[in-house]
Design a protein around this motif. Structure first.
Motif, PDB file in Angstrom:
ATOM      1  N   PRO A   1       0.841  -1.207   0.000  1.00 40.40           N
ATOM      2  CA  PRO A   1       0.000   0.000   0.000  1.00 40.40           C
ATOM      3  C   PRO A   1       0.870   1.247   0.000  1.00 40.40           C
ATOM      4  O   PRO A   1       1.865   1.326   0.696  1.00 40.40           O
ATOM      5  CB  PRO A   1      -0.801  -0.130   1.304  1.00 40.40           C
ATOM      6  N   ASP A   2       0.483   2.218  -0.834  1.00 39.38           N
ATOM      7  CA  ASP A   2       1.268   3.445  -0.944  1.00 39.38           C
ATOM      8  C   ASP A   2       0.388   4.644  -0.613  1.00 39.38           C
ATOM      9  O   ASP A   2      -0.643   4.491   0.030  1.00 39.38           O
ATOM     10  CB  ASP A   2       1.855   3.552  -2.353  1.00 39.38           C
TER      11      ASP A   2
ATOM     12  N   SER B   1      -9.230   5.678  -3.722  1.00 38.10           N
ATOM     13  CA  SER B   1      -8.851   4.619  -2.804  1.00 38.10           C
ATOM     14  C   SER B   1      -7.328   4.547  -2.701  1.00 38.10           C
ATOM     15  O   SER B   1      -6.603   5.186  -3.466  1.00 38.10           O
ATOM     16  CB  SER B   1      -9.409   3.273  -3.281  1.00 38.10           C
ATOM     17  N   GLU B   2      -6.853   3.772  -1.766  1.00 37.21           N
ATOM     18  CA  GLU B   2      -5.420   3.634  -1.542  1.00 37.21           C
ATOM     19  C   GLU B   2      -4.735   3.075  -2.774  1.00 37.21           C
ATOM     20  O   GLU B   2      -5.197   2.114  -3.387  1.00 37.21           O
ATOM     21  CB  GLU B   2      -5.201   2.694  -0.353  1.00 37.21           C
ATOM     22  N   THR B   3      -3.629   3.691  -3.167  1.00 34.04           N
ATOM     23  CA  THR B   3      -2.861   3.180  -4.299  1.00 34.04           C
ATOM     24  C   THR B   3      -1.854   2.153  -3.808  1.00 34.04           C
ATOM     25  O   THR B   3      -1.557   2.067  -2.625  1.00 34.04           O
ATOM     26  CB  THR B   3      -2.118   4.333  -5.003  1.00 34.04           C
ATOM     27  N   ARG B   4      -1.306   1.385  -4.752  1.00 36.03           N
ATOM     28  CA  ARG B   4      -0.338   0.353  -4.399  1.00 36.03           C
ATOM     29  C   ARG B   4       0.843   0.440  -5.361  1.00 36.03           C
ATOM     30  O   ARG B   4       0.687   0.782  -6.533  1.00 36.03           O
ATOM     31  CB  ARG B   4      -0.963  -1.052  -4.458  1.00 36.03           C
ATOM     32  N   VAL B   5       2.003   0.120  -4.852  1.00 31.58           N
ATOM     33  CA  VAL B   5       3.196   0.042  -5.668  1.00 31.58           C
ATOM     34  C   VAL B   5       3.515  -1.437  -5.860  1.00 31.58           C
ATOM     35  O   VAL B   5       3.377  -2.240  -4.931  1.00 31.58           O
ATOM     36  CB  VAL B   5       4.373   0.795  -5.011  1.00 31.58           C
ATOM     37  N   THR B   6       3.887  -1.822  -7.083  1.00 29.01           N
ATOM     38  CA  THR B   6       4.123  -3.231  -7.391  1.00 29.01           C
ATOM     39  C   THR B   6       5.583  -3.466  -7.747  1.00 29.01           C
ATOM     40  O   THR B   6       6.289  -2.564  -8.196  1.00 29.01           O
ATOM     41  CB  THR B   6       3.235  -3.702  -8.561  1.00 29.01           C
ATOM     42  N   PHE B   7       6.019  -4.703  -7.561  1.00 29.59           N
ATOM     43  CA  PHE B   7       7.401  -5.104  -7.858  1.00 29.59           C
ATOM     44  C   PHE B   7       7.374  -5.932  -9.134  1.00 29.59           C
ATOM     45  O   PHE B   7       7.242  -7.158  -9.108  1.00 29.59           O
ATOM     46  CB  PHE B   7       7.963  -5.914  -6.696  1.00 29.59           C
TER      47      PHE B   7
END
Length: 642
Positions: A74-75, A82-88
């Motif tokens: 979660p970022d 809504s809450e953004t997310r950072v992915t690998f």
């Protein structure tokens, strides 16, 4: 069915699989919960070439319906969104073959963060930062350092030259295309280059050699360390996966049954018009309902509400058939052991989830029945006994009336006696997971006898022997209870049983009635403090009082006994803890008439209060009398009374 396989991956190979989206995370998996300290411990193990555990992955068929995605965190939250997310990952496209990470998310994410540079952008998150090897530190445990991203930028630690000049080497290369070999060979050359040091001055030769050895050891550890990988082929169904993990549980591998149930429910309901069931979200939402606070939390004994749901299936006569778990024949659900939790069918979950407001009321009624107040599971001796009461109430509600020819008063009278006999005999110390199903069946049988008697009292007298046989342990006598209450603080379930009535009854703080002591307003942190404080007892353990305060002379530990403890706020205890209680009561102008309700909830009557006011002279009489008040409360609780 294809065979299971075990292989291993280097750290670099693992990162490649994660970046390339070959390994993906099922939607039902929990968030990353490891702390910075946990990540550092894993990195330390890698540098020392120690085992770092195993990951279990499940090969996915080409037409998989499992909702998957790359490792993410979660970022920052964008206003109105809504809450953004950072992915690998390096690409938005999936490779031809996918594997779902069933076990190992935490260590995979930790390795991606430490060695892959995976982090969040938002500085408020604990995952926003980078990991470094500090070769200037002498202690190996201090050589792995986490630096928050804000500090990285302010100190220019995003520049290799700046880092290396101070003895810091980024674990994750700033060039994602650089191999581990290239990265660490570059470091080994850089550590001995004057170009990386202030004024071109290298550390003394001995120190430089020590630092170089630290760097080389870390590199060797990374090259040698491998993550063991258990591969489940795509020919296995989710049912097979659950069966595998149940077997792993019996051999001591820590696997979450709740996560497996979550995955199964999600898969079963993925195409439902109302959307898939996400068990962990439901556990948290359910835990916010009145009566359930302190009883349902996806991160705090999540198996308890799951056991309650399965117990309801055990109690019901009219119910959905169990799901098949494994390759054996389907068997009836008869306990709340892991196998039966997994066998609880999705149709039953839908039934119970659809009636969770009713379930919450039953759980509230359970608390009020056994302790006349609300309390969390952590205060309860054998909290799983709540499942029995809730299950019998569900049986009353959903099964036809002919299946339960008895009323709520009959159930409450029988269950209250059962609960307290069970708690005060330590009966559930062993084997309760299996015993619970037997108890539900036997309590239903005893209740079914109610129509044979014209009065409730006649029925209660008739089943007394059956209830004693069910408990199968001698009930504590008055003498036993007196011993439990007057000699030290017992442990385990017995301790919780002896304190539960006063904890549940607690309302306002004795010295400050503006402070609530009632659950859930006061939370679960209500503390028990000594009425005659330990410091005061220690300072007065002389002369005649030593015969009472010295446990060796007295033959028992009065000072730390139940009858010398009561719920009290931290603020009030700070005023109380070094004084004679009579002195505190006088100073705070506490009198019995105005404080009688608060005192009675603490099992302190007028006589007890007078003993407190008389100081040391009334100490033994206070303890003896308060023990008798507690005994007088416990004995009726074990009787079947309507």
């Amino acid at each position: 069915m294809s065979d299971l396989a075990v292989t291993s991956l280097t750290i670099e190979e693992l990162l490649k699989n994660l970046r390339g989206r070959t390994w993906q995370i099922p939607q039902f998996q929990r968030e990353f919960v490891w702390t910075v300290g946990d990540v550092i411990e894993l990195v330390h193990s890698i540098f020392c070439a120690r085992p770092i555990g195993m990951a279990t992955i499940w090969e996915q068929p080409d037409d998989t319906s499992l909702e998957l995605g790359p490792i993410s965190l979660p970022d920052k939250v964008v206003p109105g969104m809504s809450e953004t997310r950072v992915t690998f990952c390096q690409s938005e496209e999936n490779p031809r073959k996918l594997f779902a990470v069933l076990d190992g998310l935490q260590r995979c994410t930790a390795i991606a963060m430490a060695f892959g540079g995976f982090r969040t952008d938002h500085g408020d998150y604990r995952t926003s930062g980078r990991y470094y090897l500090n070769v200037s530190a002498l202690d190996p445990l201090e050589q792995i350092v986490f630096i928050k991203e804000e500090e990285v930028q302010s100190k220019h630690f995003n520049n290799d030259a700046t880092c290396i000049s101070q003895g810091y080497f980024p674990l994750a290369s700033n060039n994602p295309c650089e191999t581990f070999m290239g990265q660490w060979l570059r470091y080994i050359q850089a550590i001995q280059s004057k170009n990386y040091y202030t004024n071109g001055e290298l550390p003394p030769p001995d120190e430089l050699e020590r630092r170089n050895n630290v760097l080389k050891k870390a590199f060797e550890g990374i090259n040698k360390t491998k993550l063991a990988v258990y591969i489940v082929p795509d020919t296995y169904s989710l049912a097979d996966i659950c069966d595998i993990f149940e077997k792993l549980n019996t051999t001591g591998t820590k696997v979450s049954t709740v996560d497996l149930i979550h995955s199964w429910l999600y898969a079963d309901t993925a195409k439902d018009a109302t959307g898939p069931i996400r068990l962990r979200e439901w556990l948290d939402d359910f835990g916010q309902k009145d009566g359930v606070i302190g009883w349902s939390d996806s991160n705090d004994r999540p198996e308890l509400p799951v056991q309650i749901v399965t117990a309801c299936h055990v109690a019901l006569e009219e119910k959905a058939q169990p799901r098949k778990v494994g390759r054996g024949a389907t068997t009836p659900i008869a306990s709340v052991k892991a196998g039966d939790l997994l066998a609880t069918p999705t149709a039953h979950w839908k039934l119970i989830m659809g009636a969770d407001n009713m379930l919450a009321e039953y759980l509230k009624d359970f608390q009020r029945l056994v302790a006349s107040g609300m309390f969390p599971w952590k205060w309860c001796p054998y909290p799983v006994t709540s499942a029995i009461y809730v299950a019998l109430r569900v049986h009353m509600n959903f099964d036809s009336a002919s299946k339960h020819p008895w009323g709520i008063d009959d159930l409450n009278a029988l269950f209250k006696a059962f609960f307290w006999r069970n708690a005060l005999t330590n009966r559930y110390d062993q084997g309760f997971l299996t015993q619970l199903g037997v108890d539900i069946k036997e309590l239903k049988r005893l209740l079914s006898l109610r129509p044979n008697f014209s009065t409730a009292s006649a029925w209660a007298a008739a089943i007394e022997g059956d209830l004693r046989a069910l408990i199968s342990k001698p009930l504590p006598s008055r003498e036993d209870l007196y011993q439990y209450l007057s000699d030290g603080r017992p442990s385990g379930a017995m301790q919780k049983a002896l304190f539960l009535p006063m904890l549940a009854a607690s309302d306002k703080d004795l010295l400050d009635d503006t402070i609530s002591m009632r659950f859930p307003e006061a939370g679960t942190s209500v503390q028990l403090h000594h009425i005659y404080p330990r410091d005061w007892c220690r300072n007065n353990k002389i002369g005649a009082l030593s015969d009472l305060l010295d446990k060796n002379k007295a033959g028992k530990d009065w000072v730390n006994s139940v009858c010398n403890l009561m719920p009290l706020s931290r603020q009030s205890n700070n005023l109380w803890k070094a004084k004679n209680p009579g002195q505190v009561l006088v100073e705070r102008q506490i009198n019995y008439i105005h404080s009688s309700n608060r005192l009675k909830n603490l099992f302190i009557d007028q006589e007890c209060f007078d003993f407190l006011l008389s100081g040391a002279d009334g100490m033994e009489a206070f303890w003896v009398h308060r023990a008798e008040l507690l005994i007088a409360d416990f004995i009726p609780r074990m009787n079947i009374s309507i």
